[in-house]
Scaffold this active site. Structure first.
Site, PDB file in Angstrom:
ATOM      1  N   SER A 172       1.023  -1.054   0.103  1.00 20.75           N
ATOM      2  CA  SER A 172       0.068   0.243   0.049  1.00 20.75           C
ATOM      3  C   SER A 172       1.101   1.342  -0.016  1.00 20.75           C
ATOM      4  O   SER A 172       1.652   1.435   0.799  1.00 20.75           O
ATOM      5  CB  SER A 172      -0.837   0.120   1.344  1.00 20.75           C
ATOM      6  OG  SER A 172      -1.588   1.023   1.292  1.00 20.75           O
ATOM      7  N   LYS A 194      -0.681  -0.895  -4.471  1.00 20.48           N
ATOM      8  CA  LYS A 194      -2.194  -0.161  -4.094  1.00 20.48           C
ATOM      9  C   LYS A 194      -1.811   1.256  -4.035  1.00 20.48           C
ATOM     10  O   LYS A 194      -0.783   1.556  -3.250  1.00 20.48           O
ATOM     11  CB  LYS A 194      -2.647  -0.677  -2.878  1.00 20.48           C
ATOM     12  CG  LYS A 194      -3.582   0.220  -2.274  1.00 20.48           C
ATOM     13  CD  LYS A 194      -4.563  -0.696  -1.178  1.00 20.48           C
ATOM     14  CE  LYS A 194      -4.604  -0.117   0.124  1.00 20.48           C
ATOM     15  NZ  LYS A 194      -5.321  -0.727   1.257  1.00 20.48           N
ATOM     16  N   LEU A 195      -2.323   2.153  -4.677  1.00 15.01           N
ATOM     17  CA  LEU A 195      -2.125   3.667  -4.382  1.00 15.01           C
ATOM     18  C   LEU A 195      -3.401   4.015  -3.788  1.00 15.01           C
ATOM     19  O   LEU A 195      -4.436   4.144  -3.981  1.00 15.01           O
ATOM     20  CB  LEU A 195      -2.174   4.316  -5.862  1.00 15.01           C
ATOM     21  CG  LEU A 195      -1.044   3.710  -6.919  1.00 15.01           C
ATOM     22  CD1 LEU A 195      -1.257   4.763  -8.147  1.00 15.01           C
ATOM     23  CD2 LEU A 195       0.330   3.661  -6.365  1.00 15.01           C
ATOM     24  N   LYS A 196      -2.746   5.025  -2.522  1.00 15.93           N
ATOM     25  CA  LYS A 196      -3.882   5.891  -1.885  1.00 15.93           C
ATOM     26  C   LYS A 196      -4.187   6.950  -2.851  1.00 15.93           C
ATOM     27  O   LYS A 196      -3.202   7.516  -3.286  1.00 15.93           O
ATOM     28  CB  LYS A 196      -3.232   6.193  -0.719  1.00 15.93           C
ATOM     29  CG  LYS A 196      -3.006   5.055   0.366  1.00 15.93           C
ATOM     30  CD  LYS A 196      -4.268   4.432   1.025  1.00 15.93           C
ATOM     31  CE  LYS A 196      -3.968   3.490   2.316  1.00 15.93           C
ATOM     32  NZ  LYS A 196      -5.299   3.195   2.709  1.00 15.93           N
ATOM     33  N   ASP A 235      -7.035   2.916  -3.535  1.00 16.41           N
ATOM     34  CA  ASP A 235      -7.895   2.995  -2.211  1.00 16.41           C
ATOM     35  C   ASP A 235      -8.027   4.547  -1.828  1.00 16.41           C
ATOM     36  O   ASP A 235      -7.141   5.254  -1.398  1.00 16.41           O
ATOM     37  CB  ASP A 235      -7.002   2.518  -0.979  1.00 16.41           C
ATOM     38  CG  ASP A 235      -7.820   1.986   0.389  1.00 16.41           C
ATOM     39  OD1 ASP A 235      -9.028   2.675   0.378  1.00 16.41           O
ATOM     40  OD2 ASP A 235      -7.042   1.749   1.387  1.00 16.41           O
ATOM     41  N   ASN A 270     -10.181   5.440   0.786  1.00 12.22           N
ATOM     42  CA  ASN A 270     -10.578   5.587   2.489  1.00 12.22           C
ATOM     43  C   ASN A 270     -11.726   6.498   2.755  1.00 12.22           C
ATOM     44  O   ASN A 270     -11.725   7.652   3.162  1.00 12.22           O
ATOM     45  CB  ASN A 270      -9.471   6.070   2.974  1.00 12.22           C
ATOM     46  CG  ASN A 270      -8.391   4.803   3.348  1.00 12.22           C
ATOM     47  OD1 ASN A 270      -7.186   5.050   2.634  1.00 12.22           O
ATOM     48  ND2 ASN A 270      -8.700   3.888   4.418  1.00 12.22           N
ATOM     49  N   GLU A 289     -10.971   0.754  -3.840  1.00  8.34           N
ATOM     50  CA  GLU A 289     -11.417   0.266  -2.601  1.00  8.34           C
ATOM     51  C   GLU A 289     -12.212   1.632  -1.884  1.00  8.34           C
ATOM     52  O   GLU A 289     -11.538   2.731  -1.755  1.00  8.34           O
ATOM     53  CB  GLU A 289      -9.814   0.055  -1.585  1.00  8.34           C
ATOM     54  CG  GLU A 289     -10.129  -0.573  -0.362  1.00  8.34           C
ATOM     55  CD  GLU A 289      -8.867  -0.799   0.465  1.00  8.34           C
ATOM     56  OE1 GLU A 289      -8.052  -0.851  -0.364  1.00  8.34           O
ATOM     57  OE2 GLU A 289      -8.707  -0.990   1.591  1.00  8.34           O
ATOM     58  N   ASP A 334     -13.843  -1.716   2.287  1.00  7.05           N
ATOM     59  CA  ASP A 334     -12.868  -1.842   3.462  1.00  7.05           C
ATOM     60  C   ASP A 334     -13.819  -1.409   4.759  1.00  7.05           C
ATOM     61  O   ASP A 334     -14.378  -2.287   5.417  1.00  7.05           O
ATOM     62  CB  ASP A 334     -11.838  -1.145   3.094  1.00  7.05           C
ATOM     63  CG  ASP A 334     -10.822  -1.113   4.333  1.00  7.05           C
ATOM     64  OD1 ASP A 334     -11.093  -1.550   5.533  1.00  7.05           O
ATOM     65  OD2 ASP A 334      -9.781  -0.591   4.278  1.00  7.05           O
ATOM     66  N   LYS A 336     -10.287  -7.362   7.234  1.00  5.51           N
ATOM     67  CA  LYS A 336      -9.243  -7.090   8.322  1.00  5.51           C
ATOM     68  C   LYS A 336      -9.653  -7.541   9.517  1.00  5.51           C
ATOM     69  O   LYS A 336     -10.809  -7.376   9.979  1.00  5.51           O
ATOM     70  CB  LYS A 336      -9.120  -5.707   8.438  1.00  5.51           C
ATOM     71  CG  LYS A 336      -8.463  -4.943   7.340  1.00  5.51           C
ATOM     72  CD  LYS A 336      -8.272  -3.293   7.498  1.00  5.51           C
ATOM     73  CE  LYS A 336      -7.730  -2.650   6.577  1.00  5.51           C
ATOM     74  NZ  LYS A 336      -7.897  -1.234   6.409  1.00  5.51           N
ATOM     75  N   GLY A 344      -4.492  -4.582   5.617  1.00  2.28           N
ATOM     76  CA  GLY A 344      -3.449  -4.148   6.590  1.00  2.28           C
ATOM     77  C   GLY A 344      -3.738  -3.003   7.468  1.00  2.28           C
ATOM     78  O   GLY A 344      -4.376  -2.047   7.029  1.00  2.28           O
TER      79      GLY A 344
HETATM   80  O1  OSB Z   1      -7.276   1.672   4.212  1.00  2.05           O
HETATM   81  O2  OSB Z   1      -6.194  -0.072   3.866  1.00  2.05           O
HETATM   82  C1  OSB Z   1      -6.307   0.812   4.638  1.00  2.05           C
HETATM   83  C2  OSB Z   1      -3.364   1.721   6.830  1.00  2.05           C
HETATM   84  C3  OSB Z   1      -4.165   2.358   7.872  1.00  2.05           C
HETATM   85  C4  OSB Z   1      -5.378   2.361   7.931  1.00  2.05           C
HETATM   86  C5  OSB Z   1      -6.242   2.210   6.812  1.00  2.05           C
HETATM   87  C6  OSB Z   1      -5.642   1.345   5.734  1.00  2.05           C
HETATM   88  C7  OSB Z   1      -4.201   1.441   5.858  1.00  2.05           C
HETATM   89  C8  OSB Z   1      -3.232   0.818   4.610  1.00  2.05           C
HETATM   90  C9  OSB Z   1      -1.974   0.282   4.893  1.00  2.05           C
HETATM   91  O3  OSB Z   1      -3.751   0.872   3.510  1.00  2.05           O
HETATM   92  C10 OSB Z   1      -1.998  -1.138   4.614  1.00  2.05           C
HETATM   93  C11 OSB Z   1      -0.687  -1.782   5.467  1.00  2.05           C
HETATM   94  O4  OSB Z   1       0.305  -1.809   4.745  1.00  2.05           O
HETATM   95  O5  OSB Z   1      -0.821  -2.279   6.581  1.00  2.05           O
HETATM   96 MG    MG Z   2      -8.481   0.535   3.092  1.00  4.53          MG
END
Ligand code: OSB
Ligand code: MG
Length: 368
Positions: free
Chosen positions: A134, A160-162, A187, A189, A212, A237, A261, A289
């Site tokens: 990520s 995976k690109l935020k 992702d 969020n 995501e 998620d 998760k 994660g």
């Molecule tokens: O949205 O998946 C998520 C980290 C913290 C909170 C939410 C997320 C994430 C990650 C990191 O995307 C995933 C990792 O490498 O642990």
């Molecule tokens: Mg996520």
């Protein structure tokens, strides 16, 4: 086995690089570790809650409080099997990350006591798990290309690109142009609105594996509506906090893929039920994660061995997060982008107790 004592420790670990998402920038992780003692066996769990309630309502001080004040006193001195922890805590609404941490520790103790590995207990179908990584939002596109290139060089099988509004289509285009058809997903969020559907559809030509959690967690119906406009598969998620959430989201057509998760859903038992539900519905899953330290990471590796985890997870190497982890051996990713599933009892990684003690900034002990 009787639960004789529980030890909670808080440690702070600095991330090797800041991690930016649509909800903020993180530079360290405040980790709550749970150790249980059960008739001579010990087991370890990790609470994945963040320092602030910015990803989910849970946060680490709250998790520690609810464990100490409400959950642990009712479990202590009881004859407990990991399979019953979720039931024993069903009276507590929410607080899934706190619940998961204690269930993880009890299951680890149980498996260590009988010398069984998590992989064996879960009926693992693979000896190694596929790793994705990520990638946080970067200051510039050239930084992004450099970071992605370095991870691909280390073998990661999927990127995976935020993303967030203003940092999405151009970033994806740049990565596709530079790195060709590498497995790629994004992702958000929860950073978008249904009204952004046409904008998100601009991601379709890039053949992403999935997008995501584009919309807020309570907008499950809106995800189903979005899915009629955007061709890229939607993966949820934040919206999936329970078996029922997963069942409803699938039925509604809100997602074609689910990120599981363990912390978010309340532990191994629920995570496995969601996995099984998805499997019968033809919905592939992958392991998310939460920037875990070694103990949480080890639990994620074990979970990822289940058959329907067919997409690479956000289960990366220790060194992607920390200069030094709290387990030995550290979690390593092979040049082929895989983590070998340990065969030892329980989580199969050894907590570095001396290091954990040295790092502990807060410690609470509970015994009968
Ligand atoms: O949205 O998946 C998520 C980290 C913290 C909170 C939410 C997320 C994430 C990650 C990191 O995307 C995933 C990792 O490498 O642990
Ligand atoms: Mg996520």
């Amino acid at each position: 086995m009787r639960l004789e004592a529980v030890e909670l420790r808080r440690i702070k670990l600095d991330l090797v690089a800041p991690f930016e998402t649509s909800f903020g920038v993180q530079t360290e992780k405040d980790v709550l570790l749970v150790k249980v003692l059960m008739e001579g066996a010990e087991g370890w769990g990790e609470c994945v809650a963040g320092e602030k309630p910015d990803y989910s309502p849970e946060y680490v001080d709250g998790a520690q409080d609810v464990l100490m004040r409400h959950m642990l006193p009712r479990l202590l001195d009881r004859d407990l099997a990991a399979a019953n922890v979720a039931k024993a805590l069903a009276w507590v609404h929410g607080h899934h990350m706190a619940k998961a941490a204690i269930e993880m520790a009890v299951l680890d103790a149980e498996l260590r006591a009988r010398g069984e590995s998590f992989a064996h207990f879960f009926g693992a179908v693979r000896k190694e798990v596929d790793c994705g990584v990520s990638v946080g939002i970067q200051p510039s596109i050239s930084d992004l290309l450099q970071v992605v290139g370095a991870f691909l060089g280390q073998g990661y099988r999927r990127i995976k690109l935020k993303i967030k509004p203003g940092r999405d289509v151009e970033q994806v285009r740049a990565v596709r142009e530079k790195f060709g058809d590498v497995p790629l997903q994004v992702d958000a969020n929860t950073a978008y609105k249904l009204a952004d559907a046409e904008h998100l559809a601009q991601l379709d030509p890039f053949d992403l594996l999935l997008i995501e959690q584009p919309l807020p967690e309570d907008q499950v119906l809106a995800h189903a509506q979005l899915a009629r406009i955007v061709r890229t598969p939607i993966s949820l998620d934040e919206s999936i906090e329970s078996y029922q959430n997963a069942a409803d989201a699938i039925e509604l057509g809100a997602c074609r893929i689910i990120n599981i998760k363990m912390g978010r859903v309340g532990g191994h038992t629920v995570a496995r039920r969601i996995h099984d539900l998805c499997e019968v519905n033809g919905v592939p899953v992958w392991c998310g994660g939460m920037l875990e330290a070694g103990i949480g990471r080890a639990h994620n590796v074990a979970l990822s061995t289940l058959p329907n985890f067919t997409l690479p997870g956000d289960v990366a190497a220790s060194k992607r997060y920390w200069a030094e982890d709290i387990v030995e051996p550290e979690v390593v990713v092979s040049p082929r982008g895989t983590i070998a599933v340990p065969a030892g009892a329980g989580i199969g990684f050894k907590p570095r107790v001396d290091r954990i003690e040295a790092l502990a900034v807060r410690k609470e002990l509970l015994s009968e």
